[in-house]
Design a protein around this motif. Structure first.
Motif, PDB file in Angstrom:
ATOM      1  N   ASP A  17     -20.021 -24.143 -19.562  1.00 55.28           N
ATOM      2  CA  ASP A  17     -19.464 -23.403 -20.688  1.00 55.28           C
ATOM      3  C   ASP A  17     -20.525 -22.557 -21.385  1.00 55.28           C
ATOM      4  O   ASP A  17     -21.446 -23.094 -21.992  1.00 55.28           O
ATOM      5  CB  ASP A  17     -18.838 -24.388 -21.660  1.00 55.28           C
ATOM      6  CG  ASP A  17     -17.691 -25.133 -21.031  1.00 55.28           C
ATOM      7  OD1 ASP A  17     -16.760 -24.465 -20.559  1.00 55.28           O
ATOM      8  OD2 ASP A  17     -17.733 -26.378 -20.995  1.00 55.28           O
ATOM      9  N   LYS A  36     -19.954 -29.906 -26.786  1.00 53.36           N
ATOM     10  CA  LYS A  36     -18.659 -30.325 -26.261  1.00 53.36           C
ATOM     11  C   LYS A  36     -18.532 -31.840 -26.378  1.00 53.36           C
ATOM     12  O   LYS A  36     -19.479 -32.573 -26.081  1.00 53.36           O
ATOM     13  CB  LYS A  36     -18.548 -29.889 -24.798  1.00 53.36           C
ATOM     14  CG  LYS A  36     -17.178 -29.985 -24.213  1.00 53.36           C
ATOM     15  CD  LYS A  36     -17.150 -29.346 -22.829  1.00 53.36           C
ATOM     16  CE  LYS A  36     -15.754 -29.370 -22.255  1.00 53.36           C
ATOM     17  NZ  LYS A  36     -15.713 -28.771 -20.924  1.00 53.36           N
ATOM     18  N   LYS A  40     -13.085 -30.723 -25.758  1.00 51.30           N
ATOM     19  CA  LYS A  40     -13.040 -29.870 -26.950  1.00 51.30           C
ATOM     20  C   LYS A  40     -14.456 -29.460 -27.367  1.00 51.30           C
ATOM     21  O   LYS A  40     -15.435 -30.118 -27.045  1.00 51.30           O
ATOM     22  CB  LYS A  40     -12.379 -30.614 -28.114  1.00 51.30           C
ATOM     23  CG  LYS A  40     -10.960 -31.090 -27.833  1.00 51.30           C
ATOM     24  CD  LYS A  40      -9.955 -30.050 -28.193  1.00 51.30           C
ATOM     25  CE  LYS A  40      -8.559 -30.502 -27.840  1.00 51.30           C
ATOM     26  NZ  LYS A  40      -7.678 -30.570 -28.944  1.00 51.30           N
ATOM     27  N   PHE A  41     -14.529 -28.364 -28.128  1.00 51.51           N
ATOM     28  CA  PHE A  41     -15.801 -27.816 -28.567  1.00 51.51           C
ATOM     29  C   PHE A  41     -15.932 -27.942 -30.081  1.00 51.51           C
ATOM     30  O   PHE A  41     -14.963 -27.755 -30.817  1.00 51.51           O
ATOM     31  CB  PHE A  41     -15.896 -26.344 -28.152  1.00 51.51           C
ATOM     32  CG  PHE A  41     -15.914 -26.169 -26.668  1.00 51.51           C
ATOM     33  CD1 PHE A  41     -17.106 -26.102 -25.974  1.00 51.51           C
ATOM     34  CD2 PHE A  41     -14.723 -26.111 -25.956  1.00 51.51           C
ATOM     35  CE1 PHE A  41     -17.118 -25.967 -24.595  1.00 51.51           C
ATOM     36  CE2 PHE A  41     -14.714 -25.978 -24.573  1.00 51.51           C
ATOM     37  CZ  PHE A  41     -15.927 -25.912 -23.904  1.00 51.51           C
ATOM     38  N   PHE A  77     -11.933 -27.007 -30.721  1.00 48.77           N
ATOM     39  CA  PHE A  77     -11.600 -25.793 -29.981  1.00 48.77           C
ATOM     40  C   PHE A  77     -11.334 -26.133 -28.520  1.00 48.77           C
ATOM     41  O   PHE A  77     -11.990 -26.997 -27.950  1.00 48.77           O
ATOM     42  CB  PHE A  77     -12.759 -24.788 -30.049  1.00 48.77           C
ATOM     43  CG  PHE A  77     -12.886 -24.144 -31.392  1.00 48.77           C
ATOM     44  CD1 PHE A  77     -12.291 -22.924 -31.644  1.00 48.77           C
ATOM     45  CD2 PHE A  77     -13.604 -24.762 -32.400  1.00 48.77           C
ATOM     46  CE1 PHE A  77     -12.405 -22.326 -32.886  1.00 48.77           C
ATOM     47  CE2 PHE A  77     -13.725 -24.175 -33.648  1.00 48.77           C
ATOM     48  CZ  PHE A  77     -13.126 -22.952 -33.892  1.00 48.77           C
ATOM     49  N   LYS A  78     -10.370 -25.424 -27.947  1.00 47.69           N
ATOM     50  CA  LYS A  78     -10.159 -25.545 -26.508  1.00 47.69           C
ATOM     51  C   LYS A  78     -10.400 -24.184 -25.867  1.00 47.69           C
ATOM     52  O   LYS A  78     -10.187 -23.139 -26.483  1.00 47.69           O
ATOM     53  CB  LYS A  78      -8.795 -26.114 -26.164  1.00 47.69           C
ATOM     54  CG  LYS A  78      -7.623 -25.344 -26.638  1.00 47.69           C
ATOM     55  CD  LYS A  78      -6.335 -26.077 -26.295  1.00 47.69           C
ATOM     56  CE  LYS A  78      -5.165 -25.194 -26.637  1.00 47.69           C
ATOM     57  NZ  LYS A  78      -3.893 -25.780 -26.369  1.00 47.69           N
ATOM     58  N   LYS A  79     -10.869 -24.231 -24.640  1.00 51.35           N
ATOM     59  CA  LYS A  79     -11.273 -23.020 -23.941  1.00 51.35           C
ATOM     60  C   LYS A  79     -10.095 -22.376 -23.228  1.00 51.35           C
ATOM     61  O   LYS A  79      -9.335 -23.048 -22.540  1.00 51.35           O
ATOM     62  CB  LYS A  79     -12.369 -23.362 -22.932  1.00 51.35           C
ATOM     63  CG  LYS A  79     -12.921 -22.172 -22.210  1.00 51.35           C
ATOM     64  CD  LYS A  79     -14.039 -22.586 -21.269  1.00 51.35           C
ATOM     65  CE  LYS A  79     -14.617 -21.388 -20.557  1.00 51.35           C
ATOM     66  NZ  LYS A  79     -15.715 -21.769 -19.664  1.00 51.35           N
ATOM     67  N   GLU A  80      -9.977 -21.050 -23.421  1.00 54.19           N
ATOM     68  CA  GLU A  80      -9.020 -20.233 -22.677  1.00 54.19           C
ATOM     69  C   GLU A  80      -9.780 -18.993 -22.220  1.00 54.19           C
ATOM     70  O   GLU A  80      -9.903 -18.033 -22.976  1.00 54.19           O
ATOM     71  CB  GLU A  80      -7.822 -19.837 -23.540  1.00 54.19           C
ATOM     72  CG  GLU A  80      -6.892 -20.980 -23.850  1.00 54.19           C
ATOM     73  CD  GLU A  80      -5.668 -20.549 -24.646  1.00 54.19           C
ATOM     74  OE1 GLU A  80      -5.532 -19.347 -24.978  1.00 54.19           O
ATOM     75  OE2 GLU A  80      -4.864 -21.426 -24.962  1.00 54.19           O
ATOM     76  N   THR A  83     -12.271 -17.087 -24.521  1.00 59.90           N
ATOM     77  CA  THR A  83     -11.854 -17.331 -25.897  1.00 59.90           C
ATOM     78  C   THR A  83     -11.686 -18.825 -26.106  1.00 59.90           C
ATOM     79  O   THR A  83     -11.256 -19.548 -25.218  1.00 59.90           O
ATOM     80  CB  THR A  83     -10.522 -16.595 -26.188  1.00 59.90           C
ATOM     81  OG1 THR A  83     -10.698 -15.196 -25.928  1.00 59.90           O
ATOM     82  CG2 THR A  83     -10.089 -16.767 -27.630  1.00 59.90           C
ATOM     83  N   TYR A  84     -12.029 -19.255 -27.304  1.00 59.69           N
ATOM     84  CA  TYR A  84     -11.908 -20.665 -27.684  1.00 59.69           C
ATOM     85  C   TYR A  84     -10.950 -20.694 -28.864  1.00 59.69           C
ATOM     86  O   TYR A  84     -11.186 -20.027 -29.876  1.00 59.69           O
ATOM     87  CB  TYR A  84     -13.289 -21.224 -28.027  1.00 59.69           C
ATOM     88  CG  TYR A  84     -14.205 -21.183 -26.819  1.00 59.69           C
ATOM     89  CD1 TYR A  84     -14.424 -22.321 -26.063  1.00 59.69           C
ATOM     90  CD2 TYR A  84     -14.805 -19.998 -26.411  1.00 59.69           C
ATOM     91  CE1 TYR A  84     -15.234 -22.284 -24.935  1.00 59.69           C
ATOM     92  CE2 TYR A  84     -15.606 -19.948 -25.291  1.00 59.69           C
ATOM     93  CZ  TYR A  84     -15.825 -21.088 -24.555  1.00 59.69           C
ATOM     94  OH  TYR A  84     -16.616 -21.043 -23.439  1.00 59.69           O
ATOM     95  N   LYS A 101     -10.647 -18.836 -34.165  1.00 62.08           N
ATOM     96  CA  LYS A 101     -10.816 -18.614 -32.733  1.00 62.08           C
ATOM     97  C   LYS A 101     -12.167 -17.950 -32.533  1.00 62.08           C
ATOM     98  O   LYS A 101     -12.676 -17.248 -33.416  1.00 62.08           O
ATOM     99  CB  LYS A 101      -9.681 -17.801 -32.133  1.00 62.08           C
ATOM    100  CG  LYS A 101      -9.648 -16.354 -32.502  1.00 62.08           C
ATOM    101  CD  LYS A 101      -8.506 -15.650 -31.766  1.00 62.08           C
ATOM    102  CE  LYS A 101      -8.514 -14.165 -32.068  1.00 62.08           C
ATOM    103  NZ  LYS A 101      -7.481 -13.466 -31.326  1.00 62.08           N
ATOM    104  N   THR A 103     -14.621 -15.790 -29.614  1.00 68.50           N
ATOM    105  CA  THR A 103     -14.587 -15.020 -28.379  1.00 68.50           C
ATOM    106  C   THR A 103     -15.998 -14.599 -27.993  1.00 68.50           C
ATOM    107  O   THR A 103     -16.708 -13.994 -28.802  1.00 68.50           O
ATOM    108  CB  THR A 103     -13.716 -13.753 -28.550  1.00 68.50           C
ATOM    109  OG1 THR A 103     -12.424 -14.136 -29.025  1.00 68.50           O
ATOM    110  CG2 THR A 103     -13.570 -13.012 -27.233  1.00 68.50           C
TER     111      THR A 103
END
Length: 131
Positions: A17, A36, A40-41, A77-80, A83-84, A101, A103
């Motif tokens: 990450d 992490k 989650k972050f 935060f979750k990662k997409e 973007t988190y 969020k 980015t």
């Protein structure tokens, strides 16, 4: 065969990450370490310019005497992709917690967007990676 396994391990590590690490806010008053826990972050203020400053604006009176330095200000935060999302950010200057969020922009800039309700109603700032 062992050499091949080593290259695969290095490639996997390199794809770790990219948000993980240490960042500085635009004013230079604070430095945040993002880490992490599970999937989650989170992020904590590991350094602030005024290291003795207390969390005086916290809405919980029992928390107002704690030091700001060391506070976990980014949560869940979750990662997409780059973007988190679905996390929160705590602002010790106001004592408020906002939806947030983050980015990644390249590898050395992180756009932080704190908001209430929808992302359009908020403010942004860009943190820089500490090397």
């Amino acid at each position: 065969m062992t050499l091949c396994a080593l290259f695969i391990a290095v490639a996997v590590f390199a794809q770790a990450d990219p948000i993980l690490g240490k960042w500085e806010n635009p004013s230079g008053e604070g430095r945040i370490e993002i880490y992490k826990k599970g999937d989650k972050f989170f992020g904590k203020l590991y350094w602030i310019k005024d290291s003795g400053k207390k969390d005086a604006k916290n809405p919980d009176p029992a928390q107002r005497n704690r030091n700001i330095q060391g506070l976990e200000i980014l949560s869940n935060f979750k990662k997409e992709s780059k973007t988190y999302v679905d996390g929160t950010i705590y602002d010790p200057k106001s004592g408020k917690t906002y939806s947030c969020k983050m980015t990644l922009k390249g590898n050395d800039q992180l756009d932080i967007r704190g908001y209430i309700g929808i992302s359009l109603l908020g403010r942004s700032e860009t943190w820089k990676r500490i090397k």
